[in-house]
Design a protein around this motif. Sequence first.
Motif, PDB file in Angstrom:
ATOM      1  N   PRO A  26      -1.283 -16.711   1.209  1.00 26.31           N
ATOM      2  CA  PRO A  26      -0.378 -15.994   1.910  1.00 26.31           C
ATOM      3  C   PRO A  26       0.449 -15.314   0.275  1.00 26.31           C
ATOM      4  CG  PRO A  26       0.054 -18.249   1.525  1.00 26.31           C
ATOM      5  CD  PRO A  26      -1.461 -18.181   0.937  1.00 26.31           C
ATOM      6  N   VAL A  27       0.498 -13.933   1.514  1.00 27.99           N
ATOM      7  CA  VAL A  27       1.292 -12.463   0.820  1.00 27.99           C
ATOM      8  C   VAL A  27       2.436 -13.102   0.598  1.00 27.99           C
ATOM      9  CG1 VAL A  27       1.254 -10.320   0.273  1.00 27.99           C
ATOM     10  CG2 VAL A  27      -0.959 -11.577   1.642  1.00 27.99           C
ATOM     11  N   ILE A  28       3.861 -13.349  -0.507  1.00 24.86           N
ATOM     12  CA  ILE A  28       4.790 -13.788  -0.220  1.00 24.86           C
ATOM     13  C   ILE A  28       5.445 -12.533  -1.390  1.00 24.86           C
ATOM     14  CG2 ILE A  28       6.517 -14.810  -1.411  1.00 24.86           C
ATOM     15  CD1 ILE A  28       4.427 -16.665   0.848  1.00 24.86           C
ATOM     16  N   GLY A  29       6.297 -11.896  -0.063  1.00 23.49           N
ATOM     17  CA  GLY A  29       6.909 -11.290  -1.042  1.00 23.49           C
ATOM     18  C   GLY A  29       8.505 -11.441  -0.789  1.00 23.49           C
ATOM     19  N   ILE A  30       8.886 -10.838  -2.636  1.00 19.39           N
ATOM     20  CA  ILE A  30      10.186 -11.301  -3.420  1.00 19.39           C
ATOM     21  C   ILE A  30      10.798 -10.425  -3.259  1.00 19.39           C
ATOM     22  CG2 ILE A  30      10.708 -12.916  -5.104  1.00 19.39           C
ATOM     23  CD1 ILE A  30       7.983 -13.733  -5.408  1.00 19.39           C
ATOM     24  N   SER A  31      12.338 -10.376  -3.094  1.00 18.83           N
ATOM     25  CA  SER A  31      13.162  -9.201  -3.178  1.00 18.83           C
ATOM     26  C   SER A  31      13.670  -8.646  -4.840  1.00 18.83           C
ATOM     27  CB  SER A  31      14.176  -9.304  -2.245  1.00 18.83           C
ATOM     28  OG  SER A  31      15.205 -10.487  -3.232  1.00 18.83           O
ATOM     29  N   THR A  32      14.010  -7.584  -5.115  1.00 14.69           N
ATOM     30  CA  THR A  32      14.424  -7.473  -6.735  1.00 14.69           C
ATOM     31  C   THR A  32      15.075  -6.675  -6.829  1.00 14.69           C
ATOM     32  OG1 THR A  32      13.565  -5.668  -6.257  1.00 14.69           O
ATOM     33  CG2 THR A  32      11.752  -7.016  -6.168  1.00 14.69           C
ATOM     34  N   TYR A  33      16.091  -7.322  -8.092  1.00 15.28           N
ATOM     35  CA  TYR A  33      17.362  -6.252  -8.370  1.00 15.28           C
ATOM     36  C   TYR A  33      17.023  -5.131  -8.281  1.00 15.28           C
ATOM     37  CZ  TYR A  33      18.644 -11.236 -10.378  1.00 15.28           C
ATOM     38  OH  TYR A  33      19.107 -12.248 -10.719  1.00 15.28           O
ATOM     39  N   ALA A  84      14.079  -1.317 -11.588  1.00 15.21           N
ATOM     40  CA  ALA A  84      13.644  -2.584 -10.069  1.00 15.21           C
ATOM     41  C   ALA A  84      12.903  -3.823 -10.831  1.00 15.21           C
ATOM     42  CB  ALA A  84      13.235  -1.674  -9.313  1.00 15.21           C
ATOM     43  N   LEU A  85      13.391  -4.772 -10.737  1.00 20.30           N
ATOM     44  CA  LEU A  85      13.666  -6.055 -11.839  1.00 20.30           C
ATOM     45  C   LEU A  85      13.478  -6.926 -11.044  1.00 20.30           C
ATOM     46  CD1 LEU A  85      16.205  -5.252 -14.673  1.00 20.30           C
ATOM     47  CD2 LEU A  85      12.845  -4.718 -14.975  1.00 20.30           C
ATOM     48  N   LEU A  86      12.981  -8.221 -11.508  1.00 24.45           N
ATOM     49  CA  LEU A  86      12.767  -9.483 -11.090  1.00 24.45           C
ATOM     50  C   LEU A  86      12.063 -10.512 -11.970  1.00 24.45           C
ATOM     51  CD1 LEU A  86      12.075 -11.219  -8.508  1.00 24.45           C
ATOM     52  CD2 LEU A  86       9.572 -11.258  -8.276  1.00 24.45           C
ATOM     53  N   PRO A  87      12.710 -11.564 -12.871  1.00 22.52           N
ATOM     54  CA  PRO A  87      12.566 -12.480 -13.572  1.00 22.52           C
ATOM     55  C   PRO A  87      10.814 -12.741 -13.145  1.00 22.52           C
ATOM     56  CG  PRO A  87      14.803 -13.390 -12.906  1.00 22.52           C
ATOM     57  CD  PRO A  87      13.956 -12.061 -12.030  1.00 22.52           C
ATOM     58  N   LEU A  88       9.987 -13.222 -14.064  1.00 23.99           N
ATOM     59  CA  LEU A  88       9.433 -13.639 -13.795  1.00 23.99           C
ATOM     60  C   LEU A  88       9.249 -14.978 -13.263  1.00 23.99           C
ATOM     61  CD1 LEU A  88       6.204 -12.708 -13.943  1.00 23.99           C
ATOM     62  CD2 LEU A  88       6.229 -13.520 -16.816  1.00 23.99           C
ATOM     63  N   HIS A  89      10.088 -15.702 -13.280  1.00 31.09           N
ATOM     64  CA  HIS A  89      10.185 -16.871 -13.093  1.00 31.09           C
ATOM     65  C   HIS A  89       9.902 -17.358 -11.306  1.00 31.09           C
ATOM     66  CE1 HIS A  89      11.698 -18.335 -16.769  1.00 31.09           C
ATOM     67  NE2 HIS A  89      11.313 -19.048 -17.157  1.00 31.09           N
ATOM     68  N   TYR A  90      10.022 -16.401 -11.201  1.00 36.20           N
ATOM     69  CA  TYR A  90       9.736 -16.548  -9.359  1.00 36.20           C
ATOM     70  C   TYR A  90       7.896 -15.849  -9.196  1.00 36.20           C
ATOM     71  CZ  TYR A  90      14.641 -15.938  -8.084  1.00 36.20           C
ATOM     72  OH  TYR A  90      16.210 -15.709  -8.476  1.00 36.20           O
ATOM     73  N   VAL A  91       7.732 -15.432  -9.723  1.00 34.93           N
ATOM     74  CA  VAL A  91       6.172 -14.890  -9.068  1.00 34.93           C
ATOM     75  C   VAL A  91       5.668 -15.936  -9.868  1.00 34.93           C
ATOM     76  CG1 VAL A  91       4.735 -13.190  -9.914  1.00 34.93           C
ATOM     77  CG2 VAL A  91       7.010 -12.207  -9.733  1.00 34.93           C
ATOM     78  N   ARG A  92       6.009 -16.346 -10.657  1.00 32.70           N
ATOM     79  CA  ARG A  92       5.178 -17.745 -10.971  1.00 32.70           C
ATOM     80  C   ARG A  92       4.882 -19.309  -9.970  1.00 32.70           C
ATOM     81  NH1 ARG A  92       2.247 -14.764 -13.972  1.00 32.70           N
ATOM     82  NH2 ARG A  92       1.948 -14.672 -16.075  1.00 32.70           N
ATOM     83  N   MET A  93       6.469 -19.167  -9.968  1.00 31.04           N
ATOM     84  CA  MET A  93       7.085 -20.204  -8.846  1.00 31.04           C
ATOM     85  C   MET A  93       6.143 -19.488  -7.591  1.00 31.04           C
ATOM     86  SD  MET A  93      10.307 -21.114  -6.689  1.00 31.04           S
ATOM     87  CE  MET A  93      10.384 -19.421  -5.589  1.00 31.04           C
ATOM     88  N   ALA A 103      15.009 -13.012  -3.644  1.00 28.56           N
ATOM     89  CA  ALA A 103      15.553 -13.801  -4.801  1.00 28.56           C
ATOM     90  C   ALA A 103      17.623 -13.923  -4.826  1.00 28.56           C
ATOM     91  CB  ALA A 103      15.668 -13.008  -6.161  1.00 28.56           C
ATOM     92  N   GLY A 104      17.769 -14.642  -6.481  1.00 26.51           N
ATOM     93  CA  GLY A 104      19.243 -14.626  -6.836  1.00 26.51           C
ATOM     94  C   GLY A 104      19.567 -13.006  -7.422  1.00 26.51           C
ATOM     95  N   GLY A 105      21.180 -13.390  -7.204  1.00 27.62           N
ATOM     96  CA  GLY A 105      21.075 -12.025  -7.642  1.00 27.62           C
ATOM     97  C   GLY A 105      22.750 -12.025  -8.315  1.00 27.62           C
ATOM     98  N   PRO A 106      23.135 -10.595  -7.920  1.00 26.29           N
ATOM     99  CA  PRO A 106      24.670 -10.441  -8.267  1.00 26.29           C
ATOM    100  C   PRO A 106      25.334 -11.561  -6.453  1.00 26.29           C
ATOM    101  CG  PRO A 106      24.192  -8.332  -7.629  1.00 26.29           C
ATOM    102  CD  PRO A 106      22.675  -9.226  -7.909  1.00 26.29           C
ATOM    103  N   ASP A 107      26.661 -10.950  -6.696  1.00 27.34           N
ATOM    104  CA  ASP A 107      27.744 -11.082  -5.513  1.00 27.34           C
ATOM    105  C   ASP A 107      26.987 -10.686  -4.536  1.00 27.34           C
ATOM    106  OD1 ASP A 107      28.812 -13.579  -7.036  1.00 27.34           O
ATOM    107  OD2 ASP A 107      30.625 -12.423  -7.527  1.00 27.34           O
ATOM    108  N   VAL A 108      27.647 -10.822  -3.174  1.00 26.83           N
ATOM    109  CA  VAL A 108      27.531 -10.289  -2.030  1.00 26.83           C
ATOM    110  C   VAL A 108      28.987  -9.746  -1.547  1.00 26.83           C
ATOM    111  CG1 VAL A 108      27.090 -10.083   0.877  1.00 26.83           C
ATOM    112  CG2 VAL A 108      25.961 -12.808  -0.657  1.00 26.83           C
ATOM    113  N   ALA A 109      28.915  -8.801  -0.528  1.00 27.52           N
ATOM    114  CA  ALA A 109      29.797  -8.020  -1.543  1.00 27.52           C
ATOM    115  C   ALA A 109      30.433  -8.471   0.085  1.00 27.52           C
ATOM    116  CB  ALA A 109      29.426  -6.207  -0.140  1.00 27.52           C
ATOM    117  N   PRO A 110      31.843  -9.195   0.502  1.00 33.52           N
ATOM    118  CA  PRO A 110      32.753  -9.743   1.305  1.00 33.52           C
ATOM    119  C   PRO A 110      32.479  -9.285   2.326  1.00 33.52           C
ATOM    120  CG  PRO A 110      34.011  -9.311  -0.368  1.00 33.52           C
ATOM    121  CD  PRO A 110      32.307  -8.938  -1.291  1.00 33.52           C
TER     122      PRO A 110
END
Length: 235
Positions: free
Chosen positions: A4-11, A26-35, A67-74
């Motif tokens: 299955p094709v899985i999209g992962i959001s990036t920084y 546009a960055l993404l820690p490799l751990h997400y891809v490997r997971m 993916a994880g990342g910075p705080d969501v704008a309140p």
Amino acid sequence: MIRPVIGISTYLETSASWREWEMPAALLPLHYVRMVQVAGGAAVMLPPDEPPLAEAVIAGLDGLVIAGGPDVAPERYGAERDLRTGTAAVERDAWELALIAAALDLGTPLLGVCRGMQLINVVHGGTLVQHLDGHQADGMFAKHPVTPVEGTLYHSLVPETTAVATYHHQAVARLGAGLQASAHANDGTIEAIEGRGAQWVVGVQWHPEMGTDRRVAAGFIGAAAASCRPQQFVC
């Protein structure tokens, strides 16, 4: 074999450095891809784009990871900004909120990690705690126990209390409509949420990509594989 094709959001970083290069990226820690790959999926990175394009992007995927990342704008959940809330990632917030909304509309399996879980809650009309004292004091990806709520999807995947890798200072406050808490920390912090309907929607406050327990990822990829569309290039 169907993958299955899985999209992962990036920084989206205005200045990143690698080797001799220093430029926006546009960055993404490799751990997400490997997971995703280890669980049996084909990973596709989704850099921030124009929100109206989200539905077309999701239509070409079998699953979505926020993916994880910075705080969501309140401002996204109608709150005044706490002085301890980080700088808003305006483009990323808009894009990921649109991706989540499109995934929910199309019934696409959805996994939110840390910030991703918080955004799922915001899309459903929920709010966030802007600062939790001490939750990052033990260092990046420190372990702590989380306990599942019996009868939930998460409990069916991970039926016992487990130690998870975490790094956050914000959390779910008021749950959004159509969501339920499916795991808690010892102090009562909501550590996992999920949808109440038939669609596979799970958010976890911790970082499963940094651990060795692959059960959540396996459940997600299994749901994505069940909805894999034959017209896609990998199927």
